[in-house]
Design a protein around this motif. Structure first.
Motif, PDB file in Angstrom:
ATOM      1  N   PHE A  59      12.892  -0.572  -3.952  1.00 11.03           N
ATOM      2  CA  PHE A  59      13.636  -1.541  -3.141  1.00 11.03           C
ATOM      3  C   PHE A  59      13.303  -2.957  -3.620  1.00 11.03           C
ATOM      4  O   PHE A  59      12.123  -3.277  -3.810  1.00 11.03           O
ATOM      5  CB  PHE A  59      13.243  -1.356  -1.672  1.00 11.03           C
ATOM      6  CG  PHE A  59      13.999  -2.203  -0.694  1.00 11.03           C
ATOM      7  CD1 PHE A  59      15.381  -2.317  -0.746  1.00 11.03           C
ATOM      8  CD2 PHE A  59      13.322  -2.882   0.318  1.00 11.03           C
ATOM      9  CE1 PHE A  59      16.080  -3.091   0.170  1.00 11.03           C
ATOM     10  CE2 PHE A  59      14.005  -3.651   1.248  1.00 11.03           C
ATOM     11  CZ  PHE A  59      15.384  -3.763   1.173  1.00 11.03           C
ATOM     12  N   LEU A  60      14.336  -3.762  -3.802  1.00  6.57           N
ATOM     13  CA  LEU A  60      14.110  -5.136  -4.284  1.00  6.57           C
ATOM     14  C   LEU A  60      14.923  -6.111  -3.445  1.00  6.57           C
ATOM     15  O   LEU A  60      15.895  -5.724  -2.810  1.00  6.57           O
ATOM     16  CB  LEU A  60      14.573  -5.281  -5.742  1.00  6.57           C
ATOM     17  CG  LEU A  60      13.991  -4.288  -6.730  1.00  6.57           C
ATOM     18  CD1 LEU A  60      15.049  -3.331  -7.201  1.00  6.57           C
ATOM     19  CD2 LEU A  60      13.364  -4.999  -7.907  1.00  6.57           C
ATOM     20  N   VAL A  61      14.541  -7.384  -3.527  1.00  4.25           N
ATOM     21  CA  VAL A  61      15.218  -8.353  -2.663  1.00  4.25           C
ATOM     22  C   VAL A  61      16.661  -8.626  -3.074  1.00  4.25           C
ATOM     23  O   VAL A  61      17.481  -9.006  -2.254  1.00  4.25           O
ATOM     24  CB  VAL A  61      14.453  -9.697  -2.564  1.00  4.25           C
ATOM     25  CG1 VAL A  61      13.093  -9.496  -1.923  1.00  4.25           C
ATOM     26  CG2 VAL A  61      14.312 -10.378  -3.912  1.00  4.25           C
ATOM     27  N   LEU A  87       6.590  -6.347  -1.737  1.00 10.11           N
ATOM     28  CA  LEU A  87       7.030  -6.474  -0.351  1.00 10.11           C
ATOM     29  C   LEU A  87       5.936  -6.036   0.619  1.00 10.11           C
ATOM     30  O   LEU A  87       5.010  -5.328   0.234  1.00 10.11           O
ATOM     31  CB  LEU A  87       8.288  -5.619  -0.134  1.00 10.11           C
ATOM     32  CG  LEU A  87       9.475  -5.931  -1.056  1.00 10.11           C
ATOM     33  CD1 LEU A  87      10.561  -4.871  -0.924  1.00 10.11           C
ATOM     34  CD2 LEU A  87      10.044  -7.321  -0.763  1.00 10.11           C
ATOM     35  N   ARG A  88       6.085  -6.414   1.846  1.00 10.05           N
ATOM     36  CA  ARG A  88       5.145  -5.975   2.907  1.00 10.05           C
ATOM     37  C   ARG A  88       5.923  -5.149   3.939  1.00 10.05           C
ATOM     38  O   ARG A  88       6.382  -4.087   3.649  1.00 10.05           O
ATOM     39  CB  ARG A  88       4.444  -7.203   3.513  1.00 10.05           C
ATOM     40  CG  ARG A  88       3.647  -8.017   2.499  1.00 10.05           C
ATOM     41  CD  ARG A  88       2.539  -7.223   1.823  1.00 10.05           C
ATOM     42  NE  ARG A  88       1.754  -8.048   0.906  1.00 10.05           N
ATOM     43  CZ  ARG A  88       0.847  -7.584   0.072  1.00 10.05           C
ATOM     44  NH1 ARG A  88       0.623  -6.278  -0.016  1.00 10.05           N
ATOM     45  NH2 ARG A  88       0.164  -8.383  -0.706  1.00 10.05           N
ATOM     46  N   GLN A  89       6.144  -5.693   5.148  1.00  9.71           N
ATOM     47  CA  GLN A  89       6.827  -4.868   6.177  1.00  9.71           C
ATOM     48  C   GLN A  89       8.349  -4.930   5.981  1.00  9.71           C
ATOM     49  O   GLN A  89       9.116  -5.280   6.889  1.00  9.71           O
ATOM     50  CB  GLN A  89       6.446  -5.322   7.592  1.00  9.71           C
ATOM     51  CG  GLN A  89       5.039  -4.926   7.992  1.00  9.71           C
ATOM     52  CD  GLN A  89       3.969  -5.756   7.286  1.00  9.71           C
ATOM     53  OE1 GLN A  89       4.203  -6.898   6.918  1.00  9.71           O
ATOM     54  NE2 GLN A  89       2.796  -5.189   7.075  1.00  9.71           N
ATOM     55  N   TYR A  97       0.829  -1.221   0.000  1.00 12.16           N
ATOM     56  CA  TYR A  97       0.000   0.000   0.000  1.00 12.16           C
ATOM     57  C   TYR A  97       0.861   1.269   0.000  1.00 12.16           C
ATOM     58  O   TYR A  97       0.336   2.362   0.233  1.00 12.16           O
ATOM     59  CB  TYR A  97      -0.933   0.013   1.224  1.00 12.16           C
ATOM     60  CG  TYR A  97      -1.977  -1.086   1.200  1.00 12.16           C
ATOM     61  CD1 TYR A  97      -3.076  -1.018   0.345  1.00 12.16           C
ATOM     62  CD2 TYR A  97      -1.862  -2.194   2.038  1.00 12.16           C
ATOM     63  CE1 TYR A  97      -4.020  -2.038   0.311  1.00 12.16           C
ATOM     64  CE2 TYR A  97      -2.799  -3.212   2.023  1.00 12.16           C
ATOM     65  CZ  TYR A  97      -3.874  -3.129   1.157  1.00 12.16           C
ATOM     66  OH  TYR A  97      -4.810  -4.135   1.117  1.00 12.16           O
ATOM     67  N   GLY A  98       2.151   1.093  -0.142  1.00 14.41           N
ATOM     68  CA  GLY A  98       3.066   2.240  -0.101  1.00 14.41           C
ATOM     69  C   GLY A  98       3.203   2.817   1.290  1.00 14.41           C
ATOM     70  O   GLY A  98       3.528   3.993   1.472  1.00 14.41           O
ATOM     71  N   GLU A  99       2.938   1.972   2.320  1.00 17.90           N
ATOM     72  CA  GLU A  99       2.840   2.488   3.683  1.00 17.90           C
ATOM     73  C   GLU A  99       3.988   2.100   4.599  1.00 17.90           C
ATOM     74  O   GLU A  99       3.857   2.154   5.816  1.00 17.90           O
ATOM     75  CB  GLU A  99       1.522   1.996   4.311  1.00 17.90           C
ATOM     76  CG  GLU A  99       0.309   2.679   3.736  1.00 17.90           C
ATOM     77  CD  GLU A  99      -0.999   2.096   4.246  1.00 17.90           C
ATOM     78  OE1 GLU A  99      -0.962   1.204   5.129  1.00 17.90           O
ATOM     79  OE2 GLU A  99      -2.060   2.524   3.748  1.00 17.90           O
ATOM     80  N   ASP A 100       5.106   1.634   4.003  1.00 15.57           N
ATOM     81  CA  ASP A 100       6.236   1.350   4.884  1.00 15.57           C
ATOM     82  C   ASP A 100       7.166   2.571   4.873  1.00 15.57           C
ATOM     83  O   ASP A 100       7.852   2.827   3.881  1.00 15.57           O
ATOM     84  CB  ASP A 100       6.987   0.090   4.424  1.00 15.57           C
ATOM     85  CG  ASP A 100       8.033  -0.322   5.439  1.00 15.57           C
ATOM     86  OD1 ASP A 100       8.904   0.515   5.750  1.00 15.57           O
ATOM     87  OD2 ASP A 100       7.969  -1.460   5.946  1.00 15.57           O
ATOM     88  N   ALA A 157       8.602  -0.261 -13.301  1.00 22.60           N
ATOM     89  CA  ALA A 157       9.432  -1.268 -12.621  1.00 22.60           C
ATOM     90  C   ALA A 157       8.671  -1.867 -11.431  1.00 22.60           C
ATOM     91  O   ALA A 157       8.783  -3.060 -11.146  1.00 22.60           O
ATOM     92  CB  ALA A 157      10.739  -0.620 -12.157  1.00 22.60           C
ATOM     93  N   ARG A 158       7.889  -1.035 -10.748  1.00 29.27           N
ATOM     94  CA  ARG A 158       7.127  -1.516  -9.593  1.00 29.27           C
ATOM     95  C   ARG A 158       6.142  -2.603 -10.043  1.00 29.27           C
ATOM     96  O   ARG A 158       5.934  -3.613  -9.372  1.00 29.27           O
ATOM     97  CB  ARG A 158       6.400  -0.333  -8.947  1.00 29.27           C
ATOM     98  CG  ARG A 158       6.011  -0.539  -7.508  1.00 29.27           C
ATOM     99  CD  ARG A 158       5.459   0.747  -6.890  1.00 29.27           C
ATOM    100  NE  ARG A 158       6.492   1.709  -6.527  1.00 29.27           N
ATOM    101  CZ  ARG A 158       7.263   1.630  -5.430  1.00 29.27           C
ATOM    102  NH1 ARG A 158       7.091   0.654  -4.582  1.00 29.27           N
ATOM    103  NH2 ARG A 158       8.179   2.539  -5.194  1.00 29.27           N
ATOM    104  N   LYS A 159       5.559  -2.394 -11.189  1.00 28.44           N
ATOM    105  CA  LYS A 159       4.623  -3.388 -11.727  1.00 28.44           C
ATOM    106  C   LYS A 159       5.371  -4.666 -12.126  1.00 28.44           C
ATOM    107  O   LYS A 159       4.919  -5.777 -11.857  1.00 28.44           O
ATOM    108  CB  LYS A 159       3.913  -2.794 -12.947  1.00 28.44           C
ATOM    109  CG  LYS A 159       2.802  -3.653 -13.461  1.00 28.44           C
ATOM    110  CD  LYS A 159       1.786  -2.818 -14.211  1.00 28.44           C
ATOM    111  CE  LYS A 159       0.521  -3.620 -14.394  1.00 28.44           C
ATOM    112  NZ  LYS A 159      -0.637  -2.777 -14.514  1.00 28.44           N
TER     113      LYS A 159
END
Ligand SMILES: Cc1ncc(COP(=O)(O)O)c(C=O)c1O
Length: 343
Positions: A56-58, A232-234, A32-35, A221-223
């Protein structure tokens, strides 16, 4: 046994401060773009590299693959150096994920001659694939941490503008290049349209890479990251380490370069090795007279030294924060002992 581990800078462990930051990180759902921590890392990364936005990517591989997907369509062609990470070590991702074909140019020390790049760019025409991306790697892993100069980057950039082709920079170790060139990383990044850099190598984070570029590019890129299952989540838990890396771990890379140079200065005196002075933290050592890297590496290991190889006749030593100057001295002693005993 405690090993001196010179296999890669990816073996570096997070610092105490990073571990604390992970515990204390403010987090939210990045879907949700909330981190807030991820958002800050993406924003700071973009700022430092002089671009509009970050993602940010893994991993670095995911960053490169997402960039490729964002610049190209299946059936198109990408110009890459023949020993580039994207071609060599990403499990065929450029064709499996992107459906594009590589146009490989063998470089000298990882540097593709400008005239060969220009020649590789396809003409328009019914039978030709479209050249849709040029990939550079700075520093270049398989070329032994070789730095692409600003002049070279500018020349490739000017060429890319002439033909209207974007440049993606695999900058897994771009901060090592910036330290070597004594230039802000922005000055390197301005000659590329997208840049991926790794937090998990010399910068010592447990994981993570950042892709930067224009706002429009990062939206795409996000897509594509989502498509690869990389949403990602938290993730602020790990992004928190990235913030510390950007603030505190860049300048110390200079020390890693000195360690590589110390190792070089010792090994260059040994007749079975053929090597060039390293510019950054990777030392590439060619073996003469049919000496075999697998056999040598096994012997090093018995005495407590870990390294790796590029192939059967080329060793790779990578210096980093978790080996001390004393460890490098010990590594030299081990190499000398093995060579004297067995060869
Ligand atoms: C030049 C270069 N690019 C990309 C990568 C990929 O990074 P990761 O291992 O995080 O996927 C590496 C990793 O060693 C690298 O050396």
């Amino acid at each position: 046994m405690k090993y001196i581990d010179l296999r890669s800078d990816t073996v570096t462990k997070p610092t105490e401060e990073m571990r604390r930051a992970m515990y204390e990180a403010e987090v939210g759902d990045d879907g949700y773009g909330e981190d807030p921590t991820v958002n800050l890392l993406e924003q700071k990364s973009a700022e430092i590299l002089g671009k509009e936005a970050g993602l940010f990517l893994v991993s670095g591989t995911m960053g490169n693959q997402v960039a490729l997907l964002s610049w190209t369509s299946p059936g198109e062609e990408v110009i890459l150096e023949a020993e580039s990470h994207m071609f060599y070590y990403e499990a065929g991702g450029i064709s499996a994920n992107g459906g594009v074909q590589p146009y490989l140019i063998p470089g000298e020390d990882g540097i593709m001659p400008i005239e060969k790049i220009e020649k590789a760019i396809r003409k328009k025409g019914r039978v030709f694939p479209k050249t849709s991306l040029i990939v550079l790697e700075n520093t270049h892993n398989r070329a032994g941490g070789k730095v692409l100069s600003l002049d070279y980057m500018r020349e490739v950039y000017n060429l890319s503008r002439k033909y209207d082709i974007p440049i993606h920079l695999d900058g897994a170790r771009i901060f090592n290049a910036s330290i070597y060139l004594k230039t802000p990383v922005k000055e390197i990044a301005k000659y590329a349209d997208s840049i991926m850099f790794c937090l998990s190598k010399g910068l010592s984070c447990p994981m993570g890479s950042v892709l930067v570029g224009s706002r429009e590019f990062i939206e795409k890129a996000r897509k594509n990251r989502q498509r690869l299952g990389g949403g990602l989540r938290q993730a602020g838990v790990v992004a928190s380490c990235g913030l510390i890396a950007l603030e505190k771990m860049i300048n110390r890379l200079e020390e890693d370069h000195i360690k590589a140079k110390n190792l070089y200065n010792f090994l260059k005196g040994m007749p079975i090795f053929d090597l060039k002075e390293p510019e950054t933290n990777i030392l590439k050592v060619k073996l003469k007279n049919n000496y075999n890297s697998t056999i040598l590496l096994e012997k090093f290991k018995k005495y407590g030294l870990l390294a790796t190889s590029f192939d059967e006749t080329t060793l790779r030593f990578v210096t980093h924060k978790d080996v001390s100057f004393e460890d490098i001295d010990k590594a030299c002693e081990i190499v000398e002992k093995v060579v004297k005993e067995d060869f």
